[in-house]
Design a protein around this motif. Structure first.
Motif, PDB file in Angstrom:
ATOM      1  N   PHE A 217      29.607  27.687  27.117  1.00 25.74           N
ATOM      2  CA  PHE A 217      28.324  28.081  26.498  1.00 25.74           C
ATOM      3  C   PHE A 217      27.232  28.167  27.558  1.00 25.74           C
ATOM      4  CE2 PHE A 217      30.809  26.252  23.113  1.00 25.74           C
ATOM      5  CZ  PHE A 217      30.452  26.960  21.977  1.00 25.74           C
ATOM      6  N   SER A 218      26.257  29.015  27.317  1.00 24.17           N
ATOM      7  CA  SER A 218      25.128  29.111  28.251  1.00 24.17           C
ATOM      8  C   SER A 218      24.304  27.829  28.182  1.00 24.17           C
ATOM      9  CB  SER A 218      24.262  30.319  27.911  1.00 24.17           C
ATOM     10  OG  SER A 218      23.690  30.145  26.619  1.00 24.17           O
ATOM     11  N   LYS A 219      23.625  27.551  29.301  1.00 20.96           N
ATOM     12  CA  LYS A 219      22.850  26.317  29.386  1.00 20.96           C
ATOM     13  C   LYS A 219      21.756  26.278  28.315  1.00 20.96           C
ATOM     14  CE  LYS A 219      22.834  25.129  33.788  1.00 20.96           C
ATOM     15  NZ  LYS A 219      22.387  25.343  35.177  1.00 20.96           N
ATOM     16  N   ASP A 220      21.081  27.415  28.138  1.00 23.88           N
ATOM     17  CA  ASP A 220      19.955  27.389  27.185  1.00 23.88           C
ATOM     18  C   ASP A 220      20.441  27.341  25.733  1.00 23.88           C
ATOM     19  OD1 ASP A 220      20.840  29.980  27.790  1.00 23.88           O
ATOM     20  OD2 ASP A 220      18.929  30.906  27.255  1.00 23.88           O
ATOM     21  N   SER A 221      21.657  27.828  25.467  1.00 17.56           N
ATOM     22  CA  SER A 221      22.153  27.695  24.084  1.00 17.56           C
ATOM     23  C   SER A 221      22.413  26.219  23.780  1.00 17.56           C
ATOM     24  CB  SER A 221      23.401  28.545  23.850  1.00 17.56           C
ATOM     25  OG  SER A 221      24.527  27.980  24.489  1.00 17.56           O
ATOM     26  N   ILE A 222      22.913  25.485  24.787  1.00 16.11           N
ATOM     27  CA  ILE A 222      23.157  24.044  24.604  1.00 16.11           C
ATOM     28  C   ILE A 222      21.832  23.319  24.378  1.00 16.11           C
ATOM     29  CG2 ILE A 222      23.997  21.952  25.764  1.00 16.11           C
ATOM     30  CD1 ILE A 222      26.139  23.750  27.120  1.00 16.11           C
ATOM     31  N   GLN A 223      20.844  23.670  25.207  1.00 14.05           N
ATOM     32  CA  GLN A 223      19.513  23.050  25.034  1.00 14.05           C
ATOM     33  C   GLN A 223      18.936  23.356  23.662  1.00 14.05           C
ATOM     34  OE1 GLN A 223      17.532  24.847  28.311  1.00 14.05           O
ATOM     35  NE2 GLN A 223      18.066  23.229  29.778  1.00 14.05           N
ATOM     36  N   ARG A 224      19.056  24.633  23.276  1.00 13.64           N
ATOM     37  CA  ARG A 224      18.460  25.022  22.001  1.00 13.64           C
ATOM     38  C   ARG A 224      19.150  24.312  20.839  1.00 13.64           C
ATOM     39  NH1 ARG A 224      15.167  29.295  19.800  1.00 13.64           N
ATOM     40  NH2 ARG A 224      14.783  29.925  21.945  1.00 13.64           N
ATOM     41  N   ALA A 225      20.481  24.235  20.903  1.00 11.13           N
ATOM     42  CA  ALA A 225      21.212  23.556  19.822  1.00 11.13           C
ATOM     43  C   ALA A 225      20.778  22.095  19.735  1.00 11.13           C
ATOM     44  CB  ALA A 225      22.719  23.657  20.056  1.00 11.13           C
ATOM     45  N   ARG A 226      20.638  21.441  20.898  1.00  9.96           N
ATOM     46  CA  ARG A 226      20.175  20.042  20.880  1.00  9.96           C
ATOM     47  C   ARG A 226      18.798  19.939  20.240  1.00  9.96           C
ATOM     48  NH1 ARG A 226      23.471  16.703  23.794  1.00  9.96           N
ATOM     49  NH2 ARG A 226      24.561  17.644  25.555  1.00  9.96           N
ATOM     50  N   LYS A 227      17.918  20.860  20.599  1.00  6.60           N
ATOM     51  CA  LYS A 227      16.560  20.825  20.062  1.00  6.60           C
ATOM     52  C   LYS A 227      16.575  21.024  18.538  1.00  6.60           C
ATOM     53  CE  LYS A 227      12.184  23.183  20.135  1.00  6.60           C
ATOM     54  NZ  LYS A 227      11.536  24.474  20.334  1.00  6.60           N
TER      55      LYS A 227
ATOM     56  N   MET B 274      12.912  34.596  15.539  1.00  3.44           N
ATOM     57  CA  MET B 274      11.469  34.510  15.778  1.00  3.44           C
ATOM     58  C   MET B 274      11.160  33.771  17.083  1.00  3.44           C
ATOM     59  SD  MET B 274      10.370  36.323  13.354  1.00  3.44           S
ATOM     60  CE  MET B 274       8.572  36.139  13.407  1.00  3.44           C
ATOM     61  N   SER B 275      12.217  33.378  17.796  1.00  2.00           N
ATOM     62  CA  SER B 275      12.004  32.651  19.051  1.00  2.00           C
ATOM     63  C   SER B 275      13.209  32.850  19.954  1.00  2.00           C
ATOM     64  CB  SER B 275      11.813  31.164  18.736  1.00  2.00           C
ATOM     65  OG  SER B 275      11.776  30.416  19.907  1.00  2.00           O
ATOM     66  N   PRO B 276      13.433  34.095  20.389  1.00  2.00           N
ATOM     67  CA  PRO B 276      14.610  34.391  21.213  1.00  2.00           C
ATOM     68  C   PRO B 276      14.429  33.840  22.638  1.00  2.00           C
ATOM     69  CG  PRO B 276      13.254  36.352  20.944  1.00  2.00           C
ATOM     70  CD  PRO B 276      12.611  35.274  20.119  1.00  2.00           C
ATOM     71  N   PRO B 277      15.458  33.950  23.494  1.00  2.00           N
ATOM     72  CA  PRO B 277      15.335  33.448  24.871  1.00  2.00           C
ATOM     73  C   PRO B 277      14.120  34.040  25.582  1.00  2.00           C
ATOM     74  CG  PRO B 277      17.598  34.078  24.420  1.00  2.00           C
ATOM     75  CD  PRO B 277      16.787  34.517  23.236  1.00  2.00           C
ATOM     76  N   LYS B 278      13.564  33.242  26.493  1.00  2.00           N
ATOM     77  CA  LYS B 278      12.376  33.667  27.242  1.00  2.00           C
ATOM     78  C   LYS B 278      12.727  33.851  28.715  1.00  2.00           C
ATOM     79  CE  LYS B 278       9.238  31.797  23.930  1.00  2.00           C
ATOM     80  NZ  LYS B 278      10.392  31.806  22.978  1.00  2.00           N
ATOM     81  N   ALA B 279      11.875  34.609  29.425  1.00  2.00           N
ATOM     82  CA  ALA B 279      12.089  34.847  30.854  1.00  2.00           C
ATOM     83  C   ALA B 279      12.314  33.506  31.548  1.00  2.00           C
ATOM     84  CB  ALA B 279      10.878  35.567  31.443  1.00  2.00           C
ATOM     85  N   GLY B 280      13.343  33.455  32.365  1.00  2.00           N
ATOM     86  CA  GLY B 280      13.675  32.213  33.059  1.00  2.00           C
ATOM     87  C   GLY B 280      14.838  31.479  32.410  1.00  2.00           C
ATOM     88  N   ASP B 281      15.063  31.692  31.112  1.00  2.00           N
ATOM     89  CA  ASP B 281      16.214  31.067  30.452  1.00  2.00           C
ATOM     90  C   ASP B 281      17.505  31.729  30.946  1.00  2.00           C
ATOM     91  OD1 ASP B 281      14.376  29.649  28.995  1.00  2.00           O
ATOM     92  OD2 ASP B 281      14.641  30.798  27.136  1.00  2.00           O
ATOM     93  N   GLU B 282      18.575  30.954  30.999  1.00  2.00           N
ATOM     94  CA  GLU B 282      19.838  31.500  31.508  1.00  2.00           C
ATOM     95  C   GLU B 282      20.282  32.743  30.736  1.00  2.00           C
ATOM     96  OE1 GLU B 282      23.112  28.676  32.438  1.00  2.00           O
ATOM     97  OE2 GLU B 282      24.406  30.134  31.447  1.00  2.00           O
ATOM     98  N   SER B 283      20.059  32.734  29.417  1.00  2.00           N
ATOM     99  CA  SER B 283      20.541  33.859  28.595  1.00  2.00           C
ATOM    100  C   SER B 283      19.584  35.046  28.573  1.00  2.00           C
ATOM    101  CB  SER B 283      20.738  33.411  27.138  1.00  2.00           C
ATOM    102  OG  SER B 283      21.724  32.443  27.050  1.00  2.00           O
ATOM    103  N   TYR B 284      18.426  34.893  29.193  1.00  2.00           N
ATOM    104  CA  TYR B 284      17.386  35.898  28.993  1.00  2.00           C
ATOM    105  C   TYR B 284      17.863  37.315  29.313  1.00  2.00           C
ATOM    106  CZ  TYR B 284      12.946  38.361  29.161  1.00  2.00           C
ATOM    107  OH  TYR B 284      11.940  39.263  28.945  1.00  2.00           O
ATOM    108  N   GLU B 285      18.506  37.469  30.485  1.00  2.00           N
ATOM    109  CA  GLU B 285      18.883  38.840  30.882  1.00  2.00           C
ATOM    110  C   GLU B 285      19.932  39.442  29.965  1.00  2.00           C
ATOM    111  OE1 GLU B 285      19.581  39.531  35.040  1.00  2.00           O
ATOM    112  OE2 GLU B 285      17.774  38.360  35.546  1.00  2.00           O
TER     113      GLU B 285
END
Lengths: 482, 482
Positions: free
Chosen positions: A89-99, A347-358
């Motif tokens: 899994f991408s790093k930011d998906s893990i962070q987001r799921a935790r949040k 309503m809150s997709p990945p942002k610039a700098g997040d691993e998944s952003y590109e």
């Protein structure tokens, strides 16, 4: 003893209700599909091309990877504690799921939530609305729902007391509205979009229809606006929206803003503006206008129809009325939690700098630019057909071409006891496998005929749609030429 | 200009509708919880103990691992192609996810499905019903829904034409029924469960109430039976069910069988029998009885309330009526796909020999045996309270003890303009943090008072519930002793 329930003894409102998007033509299409499955040569085509409904993933559109990663982690949180998960899994998906799990009381994604939806997710959605509009949004105004449809039903249930209560609806309209008004026993008060000006919405027509309804004793309670339009695909100009807001304020109408296609705008010179932003920018606040905005995870570039997520943002209603809306939401306990999570993600997709952003941007833009190309190709194809004119799809997922049918075809339809556009669509289906919805399912200016075609078949299938449609249309017109 | 929508101008059916399970007491509990969050000493307790609603995972019950593995894989199918997945998921969850994805057209878990739900999943559910009952089940009779509540609403919408249409409901009843009947403008025709015989259902009482309703000009259309009972917890005997089926056949009533607690039976001498099985075993088929069975993923040992999955199995209705039920389902497009998948899983859990079988059995039996112990402990505790009597919880998730309140308490409630049992529950909440639902929310024999208490707090919390309740009850009775 007679059976207790027959069509003569069920609720007549149920009988009256119609829903063409999944109606007769679609049921026939399913039958043909089953026949092909058994015998490939059963019909003169090898597959059914469903252009009847805004259901992108059924036609091969892929979901946004980041969204699905987060959903999978929230469904099975033990994954978060495993080392293998880092590689999957991408790093930011893990962070987001935790949040998100931290926002859910007891991290329990299998529990009923607050009737309006999980508070932390509503916070995220409200922040997303603020970022979009530049005006504040209150998480307590958000009601998360299983898609936009149950939210529309809830408002109709609240507003309609009897057939003397009217709801102003655009014609053509998305048949959810006519169906819901019929089921709740109200009266649909039509206003007509002007096909000649690209499905323009004239406030003068609104006024005229409102007065006509009043003179018949109808208490008009609300105005439905679908922007970007369904089935018509137009994107309203901000100036036009201001007139509409002013009209609702002056006439004391609830503004029901169907904004589920807010991400689906395909022309540079048009931009989506929410009705909330427009009304706030005019200086109107809660006490000036009752406004409900509907959003869904089913549309946009995400197209997550099967997840049944969405929300409505309710502003301007008194606290006592709000309590009753809350109660209505409570009777169904809550909307599904995966849908709630997804609503917060769109309503809150990945942002610039997040691993998944590109990858997110590339998936999103790939889908939206392809939809724009498909809309243009189909629009051009329709406009080349004899007797067919088609407005631009500025937004949404549909084209709604007008067809001038020969008298002989209209007569044949009459003999077959069907509307002329339904007659055309049925022939199109049985000869080519293409599924359009007849304009009569959306209502239209009397004496005009249309059909709705989604722009959703994958790009490699579009040439086949165009060829089959063009050949069929020639044959049809030749057969019925006056 | 007056605001367009006030409590005086909304649908009076909405105002009339009540839903105590998430009503006044629960709203107060949420407020107290918020206050504790800000200041721990705000109230004489450190946490709210929610015993108001059948929401097991909100109180710490863990989901069945196999079910969640399958859901995660279906949400993010690319996992199936990764080698790391083998280490993270059980073998049979991977197989099951592959099988389910194969059953979904285009493997698109984000697409709207068939309005009744994905055909392959309905096949699995029908097979599960057959295995349970020993009688055939038809996947075309299954309608997958977002939990059982929307299914109940759909049937009420179909059957109720006006306030002259009546639905026979048990008293006490789960307030979804009274709420739904009120919203659809029908009449609830009560029949009384006999508390003295363990909430027995007497067909003689059904007959009496039916005749009384008929004499008032009510056209009674259906009989609701909740088995195992909510809020009453009884499990019907097969002989009793046969009488009910016969009664429905003879009187031409649709039998609406709420069977969502079918896995929740806690006593050895009782067994769940579906009404479909009972009616088929009597030799009654489709033409003899109109039967609707409701099932949900929210209850049982699974307790997946937040997933909003469930189904209804409809038998006996004519093809033309079925078309209208299908249309009603279509207006909301489809139920959420994760809920659909879960509904197929609960009707087809791991089997002996599957890798997950042992852990599944251990999780399932752990939950069910713990629920049985909790039910017994709470039942005993209630029966020790002065003036309280409590029937056995044979099944479901609730106890519904009766409380003989002192006259002084009844008077004090009158002065506080609230029902006596609501008065008791409010005091219990503000003094102990325990949330019960007053019996008046479920209706009860006039002049009797009850409350509903779920058996769901985790076992380690039960002693605290008992102690706090017992202490409170003593204080309360002393304060109001006549």
């Amino acid at each position: 003893m007679a059976p207790p329930v027959t069509v003569n003894t069920i609720n007549p409102k149920v009988i009256e209700c119609e829903y063409a998007v999944r109606g007769e033509i679609v049921i026939l299409a399913q039958k043909l599909q089953d026949e092909i499955k058994i015998k490939l040569e059963a019909h003169p085509f090898e597959e059914i091309l469903y252009c009847n409904i805004g259901n992108p993933q059924s036609l091969g559109q892929q979901p946004i990877t980041f969204f699905r990663e987060v959903l999978a982690l929230c469904d099975h949180p033990p994954l978060l504690d495993k080392s293998e998960t880092q590689g999957l899994f991408s790093k930011d998906s893990i962070q987001r799921a935790r949040k998100i799990l931290d926002q859910i009381p007891g991290r329990a994604t299998g529990a009923y939530s607050h009737s309006q939806g999980i508070k932390g997710l509503r916070d995220t959605i409200a922040a997303g609305i603020e970022a979009r509009d530049g005006f504040p949004a209150d998480p307590n105004d958000i009601f998360l729902t299983d898609g936009a449809s149950p939210a529309v039903h809830m408002m109709m249930q609240l507003l309609i007391r009897s057939e003397k209560d009217g709801i102003l609806c655009p014609i053509p309209q998305y048949p959810l509205y006519s169906a819901s008004i019929a089921l709740h026993g109200g009266t649909l008060v039509p206003y007509y979009l002007d096909e000649a000006t690209g499905w323009g919405l004239e406030v003068s027509d609104l006024k005229k229809q409102l007065e006509a309804a009043k003179s018949k004793g109808i208490d008009v309670r609300a105005l439905v606006v679908i922007n970007p339009g369904n089935p018509t695909g137009q994107v309203l100009a901000e100036e036009n929206q201001k007139e509409i807001v002013k009209f609702c304020k002056e006439e004391g109408l609830v503004l029901l803003a169907d904004e589920v296609y807010q991400e689906n705008v395909y022309v540079r010179k048009k931009k989506f503006h929410s009705f909330k932003k427009v009304s706030r920018s005019m200086g109107y606040d809660e006490k000036d206008i009752h406004l409900v905005s509907f959003q869904s995870v089913s549309k946009g570039y995400y197209g997550e129809c099967g997840k049944r997520g969405g929300y409505m943002e309710i502003t301007g209603f008194g606290a006592d009325v709000r309590e009753h809306i809350y109660k209505l939401a409570s009777v169904n306990l809550c909307s599904n939690i995966s849908g709630q999570i997804l609503a917060s993600l769109v309503m809150s997709p990945p942002k610039a700098g997040d691993e998944s952003y590109e990858s997110y941007i590339s998936e999103r833009d790939g889908i939206l630019s392809s939809l724009a190309r498909r809309a243009k190709t189909l629009e051009d194809a329709f406009n080349k057909l004899e007797g067919v004119t088609c407005n631009k799809a500025e937004g949404a997922m549909y084209l709604f071409p007008r067809i001038n049918l020969p008298e002989k075809a209209i007569k044949a339809a009459g003999e077959a006891k069907t509307a002329p556009d339904a007659f055309y669509c049925r022939r199109l289906l049985t000869e080519t496998g293409i599924v359009f919805v007849p304009g009569s399912g959306f209502r239209q200016v009397p004496g005009t005929w249309h059909f709705r075609c989604t722009i959703l078949p994958q790009e490699e299938k579009i040439p086949a749609v165009v060829t089959r449609l063009t050949d069929f249309h020639k044959r049809f017109m030749n057969e019925f030429r006056d």
